[in-house]
Design a protein around this motif. Structure first.
Motif, mmCIF file in Angstrom:
data_model
loop_
_atom_site.group_PDB
_atom_site.id
_atom_site.type_symbol
_atom_site.label_atom_id
_atom_site.label_comp_id
_atom_site.label_asym_id
_atom_site.label_seq_id
_atom_site.Cartn_x
_atom_site.Cartn_y
_atom_site.Cartn_z
ATOM 1 N N GLY B 41 52.548 90.173 19.246
ATOM 2 C CA GLY B 41 51.258 90.539 18.452
ATOM 3 C C GLY B 41 50.786 92.134 18.792
ATOM 4 N N PRO B 42 50.178 92.564 17.764
ATOM 5 C CA PRO B 42 49.733 94.017 18.189
ATOM 6 C C PRO B 42 48.660 93.934 19.524
ATOM 7 C CG PRO B 42 48.876 93.190 15.864
ATOM 8 C CD PRO B 42 49.793 92.163 16.557
ATOM 9 N N SER B 45 45.334 91.919 19.853
ATOM 10 C CA SER B 45 45.191 90.563 19.078
ATOM 11 C C SER B 45 44.963 89.566 20.018
ATOM 12 C CB SER B 45 46.894 90.352 18.857
ATOM 13 O OG SER B 45 47.684 90.246 19.640
ATOM 14 N N LYS B 47 46.533 88.390 22.844
ATOM 15 C CA LYS B 47 47.399 87.663 23.654
ATOM 16 C C LYS B 47 46.852 87.571 25.099
ATOM 17 C CE LYS B 47 50.369 91.124 23.165
ATOM 18 N NZ LYS B 47 49.660 92.182 22.398
ATOM 19 N N PHE B 231 53.276 84.361 16.991
ATOM 20 C CA PHE B 231 52.636 85.798 16.592
ATOM 21 C C PHE B 231 51.358 85.600 16.462
ATOM 22 C CE2 PHE B 231 51.775 89.193 13.625
ATOM 23 C CZ PHE B 231 52.196 90.179 14.431
ATOM 24 N N ASP B 233 47.514 87.535 15.656
ATOM 25 C CA ASP B 233 46.836 88.658 15.261
ATOM 26 C C ASP B 233 45.582 88.396 14.901
ATOM 27 O OD1 ASP B 233 47.029 91.589 14.050
ATOM 28 O OD2 ASP B 233 46.902 90.725 12.280
ATOM 29 N N GLY B 234 44.587 89.311 15.267
ATOM 30 C CA GLY B 234 43.297 89.345 15.362
ATOM 31 C C GLY B 234 42.732 88.101 15.747
ATOM 32 N N LEU B 238 49.321 83.454 13.757
ATOM 33 C CA LEU B 238 49.780 83.781 12.473
ATOM 34 C C LEU B 238 50.974 82.986 11.995
ATOM 35 C CD1 LEU B 238 47.682 85.571 10.878
ATOM 36 C CD2 LEU B 238 49.402 87.261 10.992
ATOM 37 N N ARG B 254 51.705 90.937 8.164
ATOM 38 C CA ARG B 254 51.455 91.440 9.283
ATOM 39 C C ARG B 254 52.374 91.355 10.274
ATOM 40 N NH1 ARG B 254 48.230 94.806 10.517
ATOM 41 N NH2 ARG B 254 47.984 94.182 12.832
ATOM 42 N N THR B 255 53.183 90.200 10.263
ATOM 43 C CA THR B 255 54.175 89.769 11.428
ATOM 44 C C THR B 255 55.473 90.937 11.031
ATOM 45 O OG1 THR B 255 53.761 87.550 10.995
ATOM 46 C CG2 THR B 255 55.567 88.230 12.327
ATOM 47 N N PHE B 258 54.692 94.347 12.093
ATOM 48 C CA PHE B 258 54.524 94.650 13.409
ATOM 49 C C PHE B 258 55.957 94.585 13.761
ATOM 50 C CE2 PHE B 258 55.058 92.417 17.604
ATOM 51 C CZ PHE B 258 54.504 93.315 18.281
#
Lengths: 284, 263
Positions: B41-42, B45, B47, B231, B233-234, B238, B254-255, B258
């Motif tokens: 994940g970005p 996010s 993690k 994955f 995100d935010g 996701l 989004r995935t 990324f």
């Protein structure tokens, strides 16, 4: 004029000219020479008397008291300081508040005033008793007997060292990377073990120099006890000059001993600093 | 994932905020026994926060993490009317014991710089009375050999390269014989030429059946070693599934974005 490679490679390398250094050096030397000259030629320093009193038995006795008072207050106070720092940083709310209040109060009151307070405790509480709070008491003692000048001096200086060393220790601990205590926590180590084994040793390089400073300050602060008639180095000197009025030579005797002790402590401090610099990849 | 088998780690409804900023919006996740779960994940996010909530380096605001039968950080109160109505927070000593079941490897290694490699490895087993000093030292030597650092027991961490330090950190986490290993971007602080040696050790552990959760940006590693890719995100999961599904045919925009950015 052209600069050829041959000329440049063969040229002699010389340091820059520094006239300022020569002038300041000369002035410093001159002042040092004047100081030495006056120390040696002004007969009123009475170096003969200084030599005579330096190892006089009552003064050596005072020196011994200064030494044990420094050693006892510094070691007890430092241990208390570590405990206070631990409470302040990692304790639960009430101990944390206590540690904060303690440091605030002790740092706010001049050492001499604290010393007089403890010495005068008997006038505030003539009797001390052991028992149930607000309930019956099992034993009572006269405060005046308990609090001799030496006990008052020990308590005052210990509490003072505790307050100042707790701030030194706290500062050292804050300088240790948070990742260290997190990694230790992730390994299942308890809070006390993390403090004692992981964080405190790493804080020591920051703690030692400031503590050396505090130690030397404490050594000299012990001279305050002369006001409550505890016979330390300074007071043993005062007792003599009050009788023979040779004030300057006797103050020099005390000064020389303080300088010798401070020098020894500074050497000890260096050794401890080197010890805690291990693991730094070759030492600094 | 085998649907019949109980998962090793169960995360339900996990929420965490820092001030007004919500980092985790209710995470549900199962981690199987003996599998490698890779969290992608970005940045931002959630993690790392998720990982840190698992061993309670962060205290979640809501939801729970259960390792096997135990709920991390809480003990269920007595059942009343067939239902548990109270989760009582554990005292530090008990949380400490739970943490010892979960190993963690950090991005910045976090070896103890004032202790030698061997002392780093035996500190926790000795402190937790899992082993005597000599037993712990024997185990430590085996572990060092396993991560390719036999003979470096008496070195201080600063005398080692980043890759070597991270391998020591992995050995240190293994010294407690954890049931689950967490890796928080284990190769992100390394020079590129040192990444391989660390990934090799993690791969060996995966081959040996160690249960792991790995936060990483090494997509190639995820594709090769992961059993499950999650994955994030935010602060939300996701997607989650086999690596070829998530990495190959990502369903969310989004995935895909990324993956395109990091590949």
């Amino acid at each position: 004029m052209t600069l050829t490679d041959v000329d440049l490679l063969e040229a002699r390398l010389v340091p820059p000219r520094r006239p300022g250094r020569w002038i300041s050096g000369a002035v410093t030397l001159l002042l040092a020479a004047m100081l030495a000259h006056t120390l040696l030629t002004n007969s009123r320093f009475q170096w003969g008397e200084v030599g005579h009193y330096l190892t006089e038995s009552s003064i050596v006795g005072g020196l011994e008291l200064t030494l044990w008072l420094t050693a006892a207050t510094m070691s007890t106070g430092f241990v208390l300081g570590v405990v206070l720092a631990y409470l302040r940083l990692w304790g639960s709310p009430i101990p944390r508040g206590f540690a904060f209040g303690y440091v605030w109060l002790i740092r706010s009151v001049p050492l001499l005033v604290q010393l007089l307070f403890w010495y005068e405790l008997a006038s505030l509480y003539p009797k001390l008793s052991v028992g149930v709070p607000f309930g019956p008491s099992f034993g009572t003692a006269d405060t005046a007997h308990l609090f001799s000048g030496e006990v008052a001096a020990f308590i005052t200086l210990t509490l003072d060292v505790a307050a100042f060393s707790s701030e030194i220790v706290r500062g050292g601990i804050l300088a240790v990377d948070r990742g260290q205590s997190e990694a230790a926590a992730a390994l299942g180590l308890g809070r006390l073990r993390i403090f004692w084994r992981i964080v405190l040793p790493q804080a020591m390089p920051a703690i030692v120099p400031a503590t050396g400073n505090l130690l030397i300050g404490t050594l000299k602060s012990t001279s305050l006890v002369s006001v409550i008639a505890v016979v330390d180095l300074l007071y043993s000197v005062q007792l003599i000059y009050n009788a023979n009025f040779e004030i300057v030579p006797l103050l020099l005797v005390a000064t020389i001993w303080y300088v010798i002790l401070t020098t020894l402590l500074s050497i000890g401090q260096r050794a401890i600093e080197r010890y805690y610099a291990r693991g730094e990849g070759g030492g600094r | 994932m085998n649907a019949v088998e109980e998962p090793l780690l169960r995360i339900r409804g996990l929420r965490k905020s820092f001030g007004a900023h919500t980092v985790l919006h209710g995470i549900d996740l199962d981690v199987p026994r003996g599998g490698v779960t890779v969290l992608l994940g970005p940045s931002g996010s959630g993690k790392s926060t998720l990982l840190r909530c698992i061993n309670r380096l962060e205290k979640p605001d809501a939801g729970y993490v259960a390792l096997g039968e135990e709920i991390i950080g809480y003990r269920p109160g007595p059942a009343a009317g067939g239902r548990v109505r109270v989760l009582r927070e554990l005292r530090e000593r008990e949380i400490t014991r739970q943490r010892a079941r979960i190993g963690m490897v950090f991005q910045q290694f976090n070896l103890f710089p004032h202790l030698t490699v061997l002392e780093n490895l035996i500190e926790a087993p000795v402190a937790l009375r899992q082993a005597s000093k000599s037993q712990a030292a024997a185990t430590a030597r085996e572990l060092l050999e396993r991560v390719g650092l036999a003979g470096r027991e008496s070195a201080y961490p600063k005398q080692l390269s980043g890759g070597q330090q991270q391998r020591v950190a992995i050995a240190r986490a293994l010294a407690l014989k954890p049931e689950l290993l967490l890796f928080d971007e284990p190769t992100s602080a390394l020079d590129p030429e040192l990444v391989g040696e660390v990934l090799r050790v993690i791969r060996d552990l995966a081959g040996g059946g160690m249960s792991m959760i790995v936060v990483t940006h090494e997509i190639g590693f995820a594709r090769e070693v992961a059993d499950t890719v999650v994955f994030l995100d935010g602060g939300r999961v996701l997607e989650s599934g086999r690596p070829e599904d998530v990495l190959g045919g990502a369903t969310h925009e989004r995935t895909r974005a990324f993956l395109e950015a990091v590949l």
